[in-house]
Design an enzyme around this catalytic site. Structure first.
Site, mmCIF file in Angstrom:
data_model
loop_
_atom_site.group_PDB
_atom_site.id
_atom_site.type_symbol
_atom_site.label_atom_id
_atom_site.label_comp_id
_atom_site.label_asym_id
_atom_site.label_seq_id
_atom_site.Cartn_x
_atom_site.Cartn_y
_atom_site.Cartn_z
ATOM 1 N N LYS A 75 -37.555 30.543 25.609
ATOM 2 C CA LYS A 75 -36.561 29.844 26.431
ATOM 3 C C LYS A 75 -37.171 29.189 27.684
ATOM 4 C CE LYS A 75 -32.437 32.355 24.985
ATOM 5 N NZ LYS A 75 -31.208 33.006 25.427
ATOM 6 N N ASP A 111 -25.688 29.620 27.435
ATOM 7 C CA ASP A 111 -25.278 31.031 27.514
ATOM 8 C C ASP A 111 -24.122 31.239 28.500
ATOM 9 O OD1 ASP A 111 -27.066 31.965 25.618
ATOM 10 O OD2 ASP A 111 -28.638 32.391 27.086
#
Ligand code: ATR
Length: 286
Positions: A75, A111
């Site tokens: 990420k 997210d």
């Protein structure tokens, strides 16, 4: 505008290491089926030393992919290797969703959006909580803290075993965040309206401490990003004192929505049947 040379049918991926247990292909595969769209979504195992090459190929006009998801441990690297990083991913320093547009590779992080969308759906009005408590200061915690701050929650307390990590997040995200060690937890719960567990406590049957959820407001919500088991020890404790709870599976499903829309051109619904499918997979791999 999409890349004029992009392939059809659309292909997307989830890249991670390991990647075997990712449930993203179930989610995107379900939506492709549901909407009768001619595309595919596949798992790709990419070791850390190969990730820069993987991204370079993705940027190439001949790449078969329109974009994809990246997960642990990529990420942070995805965020630094993309051509355009949106402000959400930029502030987090981590991206989970990539897409090609006008010949450039774009990155965002969904997210936090997924966390909020799930609460909005499961518990409308959750944002009138006053005081929120977020347990944990890892990667998942960051996205949630950012989303709570952006939703203008007036009081946000980050509680972590290693208090210095909580302090770093307060520095990163600013007011109205405050950092605390675990010993402050029970006092902070007094009158709080939202509790979020972002730690691994309670995951896969591990123990979790007993918290004073009975001190929270009677209309408080307790949520957990752990979804194996679905009913975590924290959610069970909260239910026992009569509080409403929201499980972690919804966030997983909702964080997938923006990527699907980018790659396949349709905003998908998070339906009960999809939830059931993912739960079946969790059960099958216990
Ligand atoms: P992620 O990116 O998935 O959030 P992480 O960065 O490893 O994962 O963070 C895990 C979180 O769970 C951290 O907040 C960690 O606390 P520390 O920062 O003190 O390590 C927390 N955590 C893990 N095990 C814990 C335990 N037994 N008690 C309290 N906190 C725990």
């Amino acid at each position: 505008m999409r890349d004029s040379r992009e392939t059809f049918p659309a292909r997307a991926f989830v890249a991670g290491y390991p990647i075997k247990h990712s449930r993203s292909p179930i989610i995107h595969g379900y939506w492709l089926d549901q909407y009768g769209l001619p595309g595919s979504y596949e798992k790709v195992a990419v070791a850390p030393e190969n990730f820069a090459d993987f991204i370079a190929q993705l940027k190439h006009a001949d790449s078969p992919y329109r974009g994809g998801n990246v997960t642990i441990p990529h990420k942070e690297a995805a965020c630094s290797l993309a051509d355009r990083i949106d402000p959400v991913a930029e502030e987090l320093g981590a991206a989970n969703t990539l897409w090609r547009e006008d010949g450039l590779l774009h990155a965002t992080n969904t997210d936090g959006v997924g966390f909020v969308a799930n609460l909005d759906l499961q518990h409308p009005g959750w944002d009138k909580v006053g005081r929120a408590i977020v347990l944990g200061a890892g990667g998942a915690s960051r996205a949630i803290l950012q989303a709570l701050r952006d939703r203008q929650i007036p009081e946000i307390h980050v509680v972590n075993r290693t208090v210095d990590r909580a302090r770093e997040l307060v520095q990163r995200f600013g007011a109205p965040l405050e950092a605390h060690g675990m010993e402050a937890l029970d006092a902070l719960l007094e009158g709080a309206g939202l509790f979020v567990n972002t730690t691994s406590l309670g995951m896969d049957g591990t123990a979790a401490p007993t918290l004073a959820f009975d001190r929270m407001r009677s209309d408080a919500v307790v949520t957990d990003i752990v979804y194996v088991p679905l009913k975590t020890p924290f959610l069970m404790q909260a239910e026992r004192v009569g509080l409403d709870t929201v499980d972690g599976l919804g966030m997983l499903l909702h964080q997938a929505v923006p990527g699907f829309e980018r790659w396949f051109g349709k905003k998908p619904e998070v339906a009960a049947e999809l939830r059931r499918l993912v739960l079946e997979d969790i059960e099958a791999h216990k």
